[in-house]
Design an enzyme around this catalytic site. Structure first.
Site, mmCIF file in Angstrom:
data_model
loop_
_atom_site.group_PDB
_atom_site.id
_atom_site.type_symbol
_atom_site.label_atom_id
_atom_site.label_comp_id
_atom_site.label_asym_id
_atom_site.label_seq_id
_atom_site.Cartn_x
_atom_site.Cartn_y
_atom_site.Cartn_z
ATOM 1 N N GLY A 46 -17.468 8.646 14.337
ATOM 2 C CA GLY A 46 -16.791 8.132 13.195
ATOM 3 C C GLY A 46 -15.923 7.415 13.662
ATOM 4 O O GLY A 46 -15.326 7.152 14.364
ATOM 5 N N HIS A 140 -10.051 7.041 5.970
ATOM 6 C CA HIS A 140 -9.681 5.703 6.970
ATOM 7 C C HIS A 140 -9.369 5.035 5.117
ATOM 8 O O HIS A 140 -8.559 3.784 5.327
ATOM 9 C CB HIS A 140 -10.302 5.723 7.520
ATOM 10 C CG HIS A 140 -9.812 5.939 9.146
ATOM 11 N ND1 HIS A 140 -8.748 5.900 9.164
ATOM 12 C CD2 HIS A 140 -10.540 7.048 10.500
ATOM 13 C CE1 HIS A 140 -8.827 6.876 10.672
ATOM 14 N NE2 HIS A 140 -9.658 6.466 11.340
HETATM 15 ZN ZN ZN Z 1 -9.675 7.994 12.600
#
Ligand code: ZN
Length: 171
Positions: A46, A140
């Site tokens: 990811g 994030h």
């Molecule tokens: Zn990360």
């Protein structure tokens, strides 16, 4: 395609909250394409746009769920809309801190809402690696790192390990 370096875990940009993508246009699609290329090259599961220096709410992932079903997705403005109370602790890595896994406790199942690259809305029910990846990448977009989700001791250990790796790389 220009090389897009992945920001290291101690880059201050990674602590900022990313901006929503307001229009799903060619620019957003080009960004997703670039992110897939960077993620694939780094063998990642990811990647969030902010990790390549673009603080926008866009993430890509290539993971399997608890039934071993493969998911290769670009998610625009993703948000967790439901998270199970029961949690699981699994080793997690981050492309901003390569080769260093930390056990992180996450919800076992989540539901997330996002727009695809045509601007269409979807809701995904996720388990296994997909559930972990969604939580990690959506974190994030909110300026939260996986090292923020572990004990201070583990965080300090990760930081000193990473500082050592960087010193070695720059000498
Ligand atoms: Zn990360």
């Amino acid at each position: 395609m220009p090389e897009a370096p992945i920001l290291p875990i101690d880059d201050p940009l990674l602590k900022t909250v990313s901006m929503p993508v307001t229009v799903v246009d060619d620019e957003a699609r080009a960004l997703a394409k670039r992110m897939f290329a960077v993620m694939d090259r780094a063998n990642g599961a990811g990647l969030a746009a902010v990790q390549i220096g673009v603080p926008k709410r866009l993430v890509v992932m290539d993971v399997r769920d608890a039934e071993d079903k493969h998911h290769r997705l670009a998610l625009i403005n993703p948000e967790i809309i439901e998270a199970s109370e029961d949690t699981e602790t699994q080793n997690e890595g981050c492309l901003s801190m390569p080769d260093y896994d930390i056990p992180v406790s996450r919800s076992t199942r989540v539901r997330a809402r996002y727009l695809d690259l045509t601007g269409q809305e979807h809701v995904v029910s996720a388990t296994g690696g997909l559930a972990i990846c969604l939580q990690h990448e959506i974190d994030h977009t909110n300026g939260i790192l996986f090292t923020d989700r572990v004990s201070r001791l583990r965080r300090d250990r990760a930081r000193s390990y990473f500082a050592k790796v960087r010193r070695r790389a720059s000498s």
